[in-house]
Write a protein that holds these residues in place. Sequence first.
Motif, PDB file in Angstrom:
ATOM      1  N   ALA A  52       0.826  -1.209   0.000  1.00  8.71           N
ATOM      2  CA  ALA A  52       0.000   0.000   0.000  1.00  8.71           C
ATOM      3  C   ALA A  52       0.860   1.258   0.000  1.00  8.71           C
ATOM      4  CB  ALA A  52      -0.930  -0.011   1.224  1.00  8.71           C
ATOM      5  N   GLY A  53       1.949   1.252   0.761  1.00  6.81           N
ATOM      6  CA  GLY A  53       2.845   2.406   0.774  1.00  6.81           C
ATOM      7  C   GLY A  53       3.504   2.639  -0.574  1.00  6.81           C
ATOM      8  N   THR A  54       3.855   1.553  -1.266  1.00  7.29           N
ATOM      9  CA  THR A  54       4.469   1.675  -2.591  1.00  7.29           C
ATOM     10  C   THR A  54       3.494   2.292  -3.579  1.00  7.29           C
ATOM     11  OG1 THR A  54       5.906  -0.229  -2.174  1.00  7.29           O
ATOM     12  CG2 THR A  54       5.518   0.382  -4.467  1.00  7.29           C
ATOM     13  N   VAL A  55       2.249   1.840  -3.548  1.00  7.58           N
ATOM     14  CA  VAL A  55       1.245   2.400  -4.452  1.00  7.58           C
ATOM     15  C   VAL A  55       1.008   3.879  -4.130  1.00  7.58           C
ATOM     16  CG1 VAL A  55      -1.185   2.302  -5.132  1.00  7.58           C
ATOM     17  CG2 VAL A  55       0.127   0.188  -4.875  1.00  7.58           C
ATOM     18  N   THR A  56       0.953   4.212  -2.854  1.00  2.00           N
ATOM     19  CA  THR A  56       0.734   5.606  -2.462  1.00  2.00           C
ATOM     20  C   THR A  56       1.872   6.498  -2.945  1.00  2.00           C
ATOM     21  OG1 THR A  56      -0.483   4.883  -0.493  1.00  2.00           O
ATOM     22  CG2 THR A  56       0.346   7.142  -0.506  1.00  2.00           C
ATOM     23  N   PRO A  64      -1.948  10.271 -11.378  1.00  2.74           N
ATOM     24  CA  PRO A  64      -2.686   9.184 -10.737  1.00  2.74           C
ATOM     25  C   PRO A  64      -3.407   8.263 -11.710  1.00  2.74           C
ATOM     26  CG  PRO A  64      -3.014  11.231  -9.550  1.00  2.74           C
ATOM     27  CD  PRO A  64      -2.283  11.585 -10.805  1.00  2.74           C
ATOM     28  N   VAL A  65      -4.066   8.837 -12.719  1.00  2.00           N
ATOM     29  CA  VAL A  65      -4.805   7.997 -13.666  1.00  2.00           C
ATOM     30  C   VAL A  65      -3.846   7.127 -14.457  1.00  2.00           C
ATOM     31  CG1 VAL A  65      -6.364   8.013 -15.632  1.00  2.00           C
ATOM     32  CG2 VAL A  65      -6.672   9.678 -13.791  1.00  2.00           C
ATOM     33  N   ARG A  66      -2.737   7.692 -14.896  1.00  2.00           N
ATOM     34  CA  ARG A  66      -1.758   6.917 -15.659  1.00  2.00           C
ATOM     35  C   ARG A  66      -1.109   5.849 -14.784  1.00  2.00           C
ATOM     36  NH1 ARG A  66       1.227   7.253 -20.350  1.00  2.00           N
ATOM     37  NH2 ARG A  66       3.273   6.235 -20.246  1.00  2.00           N
ATOM     38  N   VAL A  67      -0.766   6.200 -13.551  1.00  2.00           N
ATOM     39  CA  VAL A  67      -0.140   5.234 -12.637  1.00  2.00           C
ATOM     40  C   VAL A  67      -1.071   4.057 -12.375  1.00  2.00           C
ATOM     41  CG1 VAL A  67       0.572   4.916 -10.243  1.00  2.00           C
ATOM     42  CG2 VAL A  67       1.460   6.850 -11.556  1.00  2.00           C
ATOM     43  N   LEU A  68      -2.342   4.346 -12.127  1.00  2.42           N
ATOM     44  CA  LEU A  68      -3.302   3.276 -11.842  1.00  2.42           C
ATOM     45  C   LEU A  68      -3.582   2.404 -13.065  1.00  2.42           C
ATOM     46  CD1 LEU A  68      -5.878   5.169  -9.593  1.00  2.42           C
ATOM     47  CD2 LEU A  68      -4.256   3.404  -8.884  1.00  2.42           C
ATOM     48  N   SER A  69      -3.180   2.860 -14.242  1.00  4.67           N
ATOM     49  CA  SER A  69      -3.402   2.074 -15.452  1.00  4.67           C
ATOM     50  C   SER A  69      -2.339   1.005 -15.657  1.00  4.67           C
ATOM     51  CB  SER A  69      -3.442   2.998 -16.679  1.00  4.67           C
ATOM     52  OG  SER A  69      -4.497   3.935 -16.580  1.00  4.67           O
ATOM     53  N   ILE A  77      -1.965  -3.504  -5.801  1.00  6.05           N
ATOM     54  CA  ILE A  77      -3.178  -3.210  -5.023  1.00  6.05           C
ATOM     55  C   ILE A  77      -3.905  -4.496  -4.672  1.00  6.05           C
ATOM     56  CG2 ILE A  77      -5.444  -2.108  -5.100  1.00  6.05           C
ATOM     57  CD1 ILE A  77      -4.212   0.056  -6.872  1.00  6.05           C
ATOM     58  N   LEU A  78      -4.028  -5.395  -5.643  1.00  5.11           N
ATOM     59  CA  LEU A  78      -4.670  -6.682  -5.384  1.00  5.11           C
ATOM     60  C   LEU A  78      -3.894  -7.481  -4.354  1.00  5.11           C
ATOM     61  CD1 LEU A  78      -6.943  -8.622  -6.167  1.00  5.11           C
ATOM     62  CD2 LEU A  78      -5.481  -9.479  -8.008  1.00  5.11           C
ATOM     63  N   LEU A  79      -2.562  -7.433  -4.418  1.00  6.20           N
ATOM     64  CA  LEU A  79      -1.735  -8.128  -3.429  1.00  6.20           C
ATOM     65  C   LEU A  79      -1.988  -7.583  -2.033  1.00  6.20           C
ATOM     66  CD1 LEU A  79       0.678  -9.990  -2.643  1.00  6.20           C
ATOM     67  CD2 LEU A  79       2.164  -8.040  -3.153  1.00  6.20           C
ATOM     68  N   ALA A  80      -2.083  -6.267  -1.903  1.00  7.19           N
ATOM     69  CA  ALA A  80      -2.329  -5.665  -0.584  1.00  7.19           C
ATOM     70  C   ALA A  80      -3.669  -6.113  -0.008  1.00  7.19           C
ATOM     71  CB  ALA A  80      -2.274  -4.142  -0.699  1.00  7.19           C
ATOM     72  N   LEU A  81      -4.714  -6.116  -0.832  1.00 10.07           N
ATOM     73  CA  LEU A  81      -6.039  -6.499  -0.343  1.00 10.07           C
ATOM     74  C   LEU A  81      -6.080  -7.974   0.069  1.00 10.07           C
ATOM     75  CD1 LEU A  81      -8.262  -4.646  -2.983  1.00 10.07           C
ATOM     76  CD2 LEU A  81      -7.765  -3.947  -0.638  1.00 10.07           C
ATOM     77  N   VAL A  82      -5.516  -8.829  -0.758  1.00  8.42           N
ATOM     78  CA  VAL A  82      -5.544 -10.263  -0.458  1.00  8.42           C
ATOM     79  C   VAL A  82      -4.677 -10.591   0.752  1.00  8.42           C
ATOM     80  CG1 VAL A  82      -4.891 -12.540  -1.358  1.00  8.42           C
ATOM     81  CG2 VAL A  82      -6.129 -10.934  -2.803  1.00  8.42           C
ATOM     82  N   THR A  83      -3.552  -9.906   0.894  1.00  7.99           N
ATOM     83  CA  THR A  83      -2.671 -10.170   2.028  1.00  7.99           C
ATOM     84  C   THR A  83      -3.307  -9.725   3.338  1.00  7.99           C
ATOM     85  OG1 THR A  83      -0.790  -9.798   0.544  1.00  7.99           O
ATOM     86  CG2 THR A  83      -0.326  -9.889   2.876  1.00  7.99           C
TER      87      THR A  83
END
Length: 267
Positions: A52-56, A64-69, A77-83
């Motif tokens: 989460a810190g890396t994504v932030t 932000p839009v380009r990064v999230l793409s 992000i999926l790794l953070a949620l599942v972990t």
Amino acid sequence: MTAPIPRDIPELPAIPRTHALIPSYVPAAAVVAPVRRPLVGLFRLLIAGLAAGTVTLTLLLGSPVRVLSHFAVQSTILLALVTVASARRAWTARKPLPSALTGAVLLYTVMTALVDHLLLSDRTPPFSVTTPGTAPTGWHQLADVLLHTVVPAAVLDWLLLTAPGALRLRQAASWLVYPVVYLVFTLARGALGMPGTVAAKGEKGTRYLYPFLDVAAHGYRHVLANALLLGLAFYALALALVALDHARPNPTRHHTKTGFRLQPPVG
């Protein structure tokens, strides 16, 4: 007054069997007591916090839009949620998450690291999530290292803290659904010049996020050939992870406690 019990009871005729007996299985949960693993839960929370810190940090440094793409950011992000969910289950002694979900996250995380180190690290101009077209320095370089090298080290959680044999061959094909959807998304994004593309801000030749998927530079035929090769590599890696999962030793065996104890004979 009751009837006397006869000394010899005649044998009753055998009951004919009309169908085969169905074997019954006792689930492992009936004899194995659930075990809380607070240290495992804490370790997974640290992984989730790092992701989460890396994504932030990446969002703060780039558009932000380009990064999230980017596939790497989405898989992180999926790794953070599942972990986080896995940490909660380890802390509360609940069953692990479905292997279809954890296997998919494992595949995407490993593939993120491999694509960056094998296909993108030595390119000119250098590839960067936050500074497209220029070499990343300072915080931008740190964000790229965290995203593509440090966070994928979360594979150690799977190797060292999970029981083997959960992944199945039939799951490998379903794990490719998300990469295919992402391919369609990133090609449409570049072709339509969606908001958040660098081309929409006047920088030529950077509408496509990845150089091997740059239709403007290579054409659709070349890009689709690259996508096919990458998809085959995804599937081969998925099969390799399943095979490794069934071949690796069980690192959690010594933590298992059964719900009963066999006592030595008395006397």
